[in-house]
Scaffold this motif. Sequence first.
Motif, PDB file in Angstrom:
ATOM      1  N   SER A 249       0.835  -1.205   0.000  1.00  0.00           N
ATOM      2  CA  SER A 249       0.000   0.000   0.000  1.00  0.00           C
ATOM      3  C   SER A 249       0.872   1.259   0.000  1.00  0.00           C
ATOM      4  O   SER A 249       0.607   2.217  -0.732  1.00  0.00           O
ATOM      5  N   ALA A 250       1.898   1.252   0.814  1.00  0.00           N
ATOM      6  CA  ALA A 250       2.789   2.415   0.877  1.00  0.00           C
ATOM      7  C   ALA A 250       3.561   2.573  -0.429  1.00  0.00           C
ATOM      8  O   ALA A 250       3.750   3.692  -0.919  1.00  0.00           O
ATOM      9  N   LEU A 280       5.741  12.984   6.432  1.00  0.00           N
ATOM     10  CA  LEU A 280       5.686  11.562   6.118  1.00  0.00           C
ATOM     11  C   LEU A 280       4.937  10.787   7.197  1.00  0.00           C
ATOM     12  O   LEU A 280       4.082   9.931   6.902  1.00  0.00           O
ATOM     13  N   LEU A 281       5.210  11.088   8.466  1.00  0.00           N
ATOM     14  CA  LEU A 281       4.542  10.392   9.573  1.00  0.00           C
ATOM     15  C   LEU A 281       3.042  10.695   9.586  1.00  0.00           C
ATOM     16  O   LEU A 281       2.222   9.801   9.851  1.00  0.00           O
ATOM     17  N   ASP A 282       2.700  11.958   9.305  1.00  0.00           N
ATOM     18  CA  ASP A 282       1.270  12.324   9.245  1.00  0.00           C
ATOM     19  C   ASP A 282       0.574  11.556   8.135  1.00  0.00           C
ATOM     20  O   ASP A 282      -0.577  11.103   8.290  1.00  0.00           O
ATOM     21  N   TRP A 283       1.266  11.410   6.987  1.00  0.00           N
ATOM     22  CA  TRP A 283       0.648  10.688   5.869  1.00  0.00           C
ATOM     23  C   TRP A 283       0.440   9.220   6.224  1.00  0.00           C
ATOM     24  O   TRP A 283      -0.615   8.651   5.978  1.00  0.00           O
ATOM     25  N   GLY A 288      -3.465   5.010   7.658  1.00  0.00           N
ATOM     26  CA  GLY A 288      -3.597   3.809   8.468  1.00  0.00           C
ATOM     27  C   GLY A 288      -2.523   2.778   8.174  1.00  0.00           C
ATOM     28  O   GLY A 288      -2.741   1.578   8.362  1.00  0.00           O
ATOM     29  N   ILE A 289      -1.352   3.255   7.735  1.00  0.00           N
ATOM     30  CA  ILE A 289      -0.245   2.359   7.403  1.00  0.00           C
ATOM     31  C   ILE A 289       0.811   2.470   8.500  1.00  0.00           C
ATOM     32  O   ILE A 289       1.228   3.570   8.857  1.00  0.00           O
ATOM     33  N   GLU A 290       1.230   1.303   9.006  1.00  0.00           N
ATOM     34  CA  GLU A 290       2.213   1.310  10.077  1.00  0.00           C
ATOM     35  C   GLU A 290       3.518   0.684   9.602  1.00  0.00           C
ATOM     36  O   GLU A 290       3.544  -0.467   9.150  1.00  0.00           O
ATOM     37  N   ALA A 291       4.588   1.458   9.670  1.00  0.00           N
ATOM     38  CA  ALA A 291       5.911   0.943   9.332  1.00  0.00           C
ATOM     39  C   ALA A 291       6.543   0.342  10.573  1.00  0.00           C
ATOM     40  O   ALA A 291       6.388   0.858  11.682  1.00  0.00           O
TER      41      ALA A 291
END
Length: 320
Positions: A249-250, A280-283, A288-291
Amino acid sequence: MTTTTSRPLAIAAEGLRKAYGDKTVLDGIDLAVPTGTVFSLLGPNGAGKTTAVQILSTLVTADAGDLRVGGHDLAVDPQAVRAAIGVTGQFSAVDGLITGEENMLLVADLHHLSRREGRRTTAALLERFDLVAAAKKPAVTYSGGMRRRLDIAMTLVGDPRIIFLDEPTTGLDPRSRHTMWGIIRELVADGVTVFLTTQYLEEADELADRIAVLDDGRIAAQGSADELKRIVPGGHVRLRFADRSAYRSAAVALREVTADDEALTLRIPSDGSQRELRSLLDWLDSAGIEADQLTVHTPDLDDVFFVLTDGADKPAEAVR
């Protein structure tokens, strides 16, 4: 590093010029060194670093420029400048034929200290620089690191508030270099201003509040180590994912990424600034994507040095 914008300047140079015959060594450089900080001047051999130190320490006369050290105009009152500074050059000023203590006492005499004050100052500095055990031995028997420590101890006899260190760790082993770094940090903690030239980029990165890169007699760029690193291309943010669907997704949503499908990592061009990281963190949060892991990679001072001094195209906007 500490914020330095509100501090008075210990060293200020505007339009500093120096030529020897038809060879221009310093071509109108500007320098500003706040009190109680470390300023590092970098540059390849022959760039003019030592000439700048010699001029600012009154050993050589400038051809032009408004130059002030310790609040004194070099052209008007060089003697007042000399009273405020200490200088440790590339080559040791230690006399190897006499003992470390005798070297110190000789410098105390040159500063017109009384015999009692000279001995008190000598004893204190020998202890501070861990030279008491070797004080009665001829300096020729000292290691390179010990000679350098003695050199700086001699520089401090007159209690200068501004010190010029011209490549003070050249030729020292890593342990001795780290010892010297500790000494420099202690000096600055006591409010001393240090003007440092060095061939070791790691040294400038470790010690300097502000760095100027000198190339062909001109300042190619100056700023903090982090600021200089950001002007060189190659910085990026690396995202690593534990979940393959989040990775995909990212990878689809983010632009200009370099993807590694096997390692589940994305590399995104970035200058490493707080603004870019926050964006980048806000995006990621809004999507709803967690690295699993985020790391910032910026060019080091080696990269900065080579880009600014190898004759290639310089960055469009150098830090000032």
